[in-house]
Design a protein around this motif. Structure first.
Motif, PDB file in Angstrom:
ATOM      1  N   VAL A 205      45.503  46.634  27.137  1.00  0.00           N
ATOM      2  CA  VAL A 205      44.652  47.827  27.193  1.00  0.00           C
ATOM      3  C   VAL A 205      43.725  47.733  28.399  1.00  0.00           C
ATOM      4  N   VAL A 206      43.622  48.828  29.141  1.00  0.00           N
ATOM      5  CA  VAL A 206      42.676  48.930  30.251  1.00  0.00           C
ATOM      6  C   VAL A 206      41.875  50.214  30.105  1.00  0.00           C
ATOM      7  N   ASP A 207      40.560  50.080  29.963  1.00  0.00           N
ATOM      8  CA  ASP A 207      39.650  51.222  29.914  1.00  0.00           C
ATOM      9  C   ASP A 207      40.091  52.271  28.889  1.00  0.00           C
ATOM     10  N   GLY A 208      40.406  51.793  27.685  1.00  0.00           N
ATOM     11  CA  GLY A 208      40.731  52.709  26.600  1.00  0.00           C
ATOM     12  C   GLY A 208      42.129  53.286  26.620  1.00  0.00           C
ATOM     13  N   ALA A 310      40.452  47.780  18.729  1.00  0.00           N
ATOM     14  CA  ALA A 310      40.134  46.353  18.719  1.00  0.00           C
ATOM     15  C   ALA A 310      39.408  45.946  19.999  1.00  0.00           C
ATOM     16  N   VAL A 311      39.877  46.430  21.143  1.00  0.00           N
ATOM     17  CA  VAL A 311      39.216  46.120  22.416  1.00  0.00           C
ATOM     18  C   VAL A 311      37.822  46.720  22.451  1.00  0.00           C
ATOM     19  N   ASN A 312      37.679  47.954  21.979  1.00  0.00           N
ATOM     20  CA  ASN A 312      36.372  48.614  21.977  1.00  0.00           C
ATOM     21  C   ASN A 312      35.380  47.956  21.015  1.00  0.00           C
ATOM     22  N   ALA A 313      35.900  47.173  20.044  1.00  0.00           N
ATOM     23  CA  ALA A 313      35.024  46.529  19.061  1.00  0.00           C
ATOM     24  C   ALA A 313      34.230  45.380  19.659  1.00  0.00           C
ATOM     25  N   ILE A 314      34.702  44.824  20.773  1.00  0.00           N
ATOM     26  CA  ILE A 314      34.032  43.675  21.400  1.00  0.00           C
ATOM     27  C   ILE A 314      33.179  44.169  22.554  1.00  0.00           C
ATOM     28  N   PRO A 315      31.862  43.948  22.535  1.00  0.00           N
ATOM     29  CA  PRO A 315      30.997  44.443  23.617  1.00  0.00           C
ATOM     30  C   PRO A 315      31.366  43.835  24.969  1.00  0.00           C
ATOM     31  N   GLY A 316      31.626  44.702  25.933  1.00  0.00           N
ATOM     32  CA  GLY A 316      31.922  44.228  27.281  1.00  0.00           C
ATOM     33  C   GLY A 316      33.378  43.862  27.514  1.00  0.00           C
ATOM     34  N   LEU A 317      34.254  44.097  26.554  1.00  0.00           N
ATOM     35  CA  LEU A 317      35.683  43.818  26.753  1.00  0.00           C
ATOM     36  C   LEU A 317      36.345  45.092  27.269  1.00  0.00           C
ATOM     37  N   ILE A 356      50.828  46.538  35.117  1.00  0.00           N
ATOM     38  CA  ILE A 356      49.453  46.252  34.694  1.00  0.00           C
ATOM     39  C   ILE A 356      48.532  46.014  35.901  1.00  0.00           C
ATOM     40  N   PRO A 357      48.968  45.281  36.948  1.00  0.00           N
ATOM     41  CA  PRO A 357      48.079  45.085  38.110  1.00  0.00           C
ATOM     42  C   PRO A 357      47.577  46.397  38.694  1.00  0.00           C
ATOM     43  N   LYS A 358      48.435  47.402  38.764  1.00  0.00           N
ATOM     44  CA  LYS A 358      48.013  48.707  39.294  1.00  0.00           C
ATOM     45  C   LYS A 358      46.883  49.287  38.448  1.00  0.00           C
ATOM     46  N   ALA A 359      47.026  49.216  37.112  1.00  0.00           N
ATOM     47  CA  ALA A 359      45.998  49.769  36.232  1.00  0.00           C
ATOM     48  C   ALA A 359      44.668  49.036  36.403  1.00  0.00           C
TER      49      ALA A 359
END
Length: 565
Positions: A205-208, A310-317, A356-359
């Protein structure tokens, strides 16, 4: 079976895998030749930025720029780098950029703490319990009844699947697993949780947004009615060596595999029937022999939403990998990794490669999203040499030539003094400001690739082959268009040249390797001692004996004899 037939089967397997391997057009096997493990991830992200014209620097772990950056492991050169535009600079550890907070890294490093944050956010996680070094194996086994078999046992701070034992079905199996994880591997702090049936996926996941997802199929072999499991593993490893991601993750024939297949009545000498699938481990980590199969387009949106939540649940991830067990439309998160490896998405064994590198670079450098990207790439091993030899703490990679890249392939037939002609050719290529390589083919022909940003220069280069050279006779020149990536510089792959060059470099590389190994060994010992000290200082016994140790220190100072004046 004869050795000849064995080699024929091996070649057929390798050719089949090689032909079916779908890579990104700009990130092929040739580009990553010699780049493995976590360097593959770093190189993929760094190269994407460099190709867009960003300034790229590589660092050692002692560089001042990374003093506040949380990194794990020894980390030789090739994992830490920075990218800069005219507007900003960002620092990266492998795939993790500096927009991911240290708090997020610390939370995700502790699997139990990760579960706490996920539970509070309403993300499904397995039910379980944590045990520290003060808990006995007997206490853990007694607690298993409360959770219920089958179970999963894993270290609180392990990585790459090390020490993770899944589908433990009895108290006896749990006892054996505890000995292996806590005593043999040294992970005294563990988590025991319920085993969730289903298929395991790594979602990035990148930026939601979900950029990639692949099914991690546990290590396995398929029988043919002739080979033993031991031999099938060897053949499977030959296939894995073709894949840039899997080449450094060969299947190990260790005690863990031996114990697992014994559960199902197999041994290394068993001969599975044709088409029979034999799983070697329950866990599906690619680093443990698992196979990545792309599943991005097939994954239900409801499961993708679980990964994003799940990613949004962790602050700063801001970005990272999410490991999910999926059973129908139900997804249970078992782990988060802010420094996740991405090679499985770049080089899946089946399906489409995902960029993924592009994202990642799009997110960190939005000003470069529409910029023209070069197809050149650089030799990572050569770039990192000053860092490996410890003569520098950082190196800057020269920027690629700007503008559209044009390239040609020439095949020369005739007679020419190998070394002398190659060296002359290299000189002429550099005089024209071009890049590429010269390679002697099996039939004695000479293949030459040239690339540059001046179309006219590329078009006129064929005339160079008509220039007279001592003892060189060129009978025929074939010309072709070339649309693949080209490495900066001009490499020569000729038998005589290679032999001479290797003689010079072999001894130097041995000396550098020896020094590097000695330093790495010292760093590992230092790191191990530091971990042991940290575990001891966190233990209950250490905290309980603090007053006694303080008192003992005071008494020693009081009774210490004074030096005569």
């Amino acid at each position: 079976m004869s050795v000849l037939l064995e080699e024929k089967r091996k070649d057929e397997c390798i050719n089949s895998i090689d032909n079916n391997l779908e890579c990104l057009d700009h990130f092929t096997k040739d580009v990553v030749l010699g780049v493995d493990k976590t360097k593959l991830c770093s190189f993929a992200v760094a190269l994407e930025g460099w190709r867009r014209g960003l300034e790229l620097k590589w660092y050692t772990k002692d560089a001042e720029e990374f003093k506040d950056f949380i990194v794990f492991g020894v980390n030789p050169p090739g994992r830490l780098f920075s990218l800069s535009s005219n507007e900003r600079t960002h620092y990266f550890f492998r795939t993790r950029g500096d927009k991911v907070s240290n708090l997020a890294v610390e939370i995700c490093a502790d699997k139990d703490e990760t579960k706490n944050w996920l539970e509070r956010a309403g993300v499904p996680v397995p039910f379980g319990r944590r045990f520290d070094e003060t808990s006995s194996d007997e206490e853990i086994i007694l607690s298993a009844e409360m959770i219920g078999f089958p179970l999963v046992l894993k270290p609180t701070n392990g990585s790459l699947g090390e020490g993770v034992i899944t589908n433990i079905r009895s108290a006896e199996e749990l006892a054996e697993s505890l000995v292996y994880v806590r005593q043999q591997l040294g992970y005294s702090n563990v988590i025991m949780e319920q085993f969730i049936p289903g298929e395991e996926y790594r979602v990035y996941v990148v930026d939601g947004k979900v950029i990639a997802a692949y099914n991690r199929i546990p290590s396995h072999v398929i029988g043919d009615g002739r080979h033993t499991i031991d031999q099938l593993i060897e053949l499977k490893n030959e296939e894995r060596k073709v894949n840039p991601r899997l080449a450094s993750c060969l299947i190990e024939k260790d005690q863990e595999v031996k114990t697992y297949i014994k559960r199902f009545g197999y041994s290394y000498d068993s001969v599975p029937s044709a088409g029979e699938e034999v799983f070697l481990l329950e866990k599906s980590n690619v680093s443990s022999g698992g196979d990545p199969v792309d599943y991005t387009d097939k994954m239900p949106e409801v499961i993708k939403d679980v990964a994003i939540k799940a990613v949004n649940a962790i602050p700063g991830l801001i970005h990272g990998g999410v490991d999910i067990i999926v059973n129908g439309d139900i997804g249970v998160v078992i782990e988060l990794n802010p420094t996740a490896q991405i090679g499985g998405s770049l080089f899946p064994v089946e399906g489409q490669a995902r960029d993924i590198p592009k994202a990642i670079i799009d997110y960190y450098f939005p000003e470069t999203v529409d910029s023209e990207k070069t197809s050149f790439y650089f030799d990572l091993k050569k770039v990192l040499q000053p860092l490996y030899s410890r003569i520098a703490l950082e190196v800057k990679v020269s920027p690629p030539p700007s503008g559209k890249v044009y390239a040609k392939r020439f095949v020369l037939q005739g007679e020419f003094p190998e070394l002398k002609y190659h060296m002359w050719l290299r000189k002429r290529v550099f005089e024209h400001g071009l890049n590429g390589y010269a390679k002697t083919l099996a039939n004695g022909s000479l293949e030459i690739i040239i690339a540059g940003t001046d179309k006219d220069v590329i078009g006129e280069f064929k005339s160079v082959f008509a220039e007279p050279q001592d003892r060189a006779v060129i009978d025929k020149v074939e010309e072709y268009e070339w649309d693949r990536a080209v490495k900066i510089g001009f490499d020569i792959t000729a038998i005589q040249y290679k032999v001479n060059l290797e003689k010079v470099l072999k001894q130097k590389n041995k000396e550098i390797e020896k020094l590097s190994k000695q330093l790495t060994k010292s760093e590992k010992v230092e790191q191990k001692l530091e971990k042991q000290l940290q575990r001891m200082q966190r233990s209950r016994v250490w905290r309980m004996t603090l007053p006694l140790r303080t008192c003992a220190t005071t008494i020693k100072r009081l009774i210490r004899p004074r030096k005569p004046v």
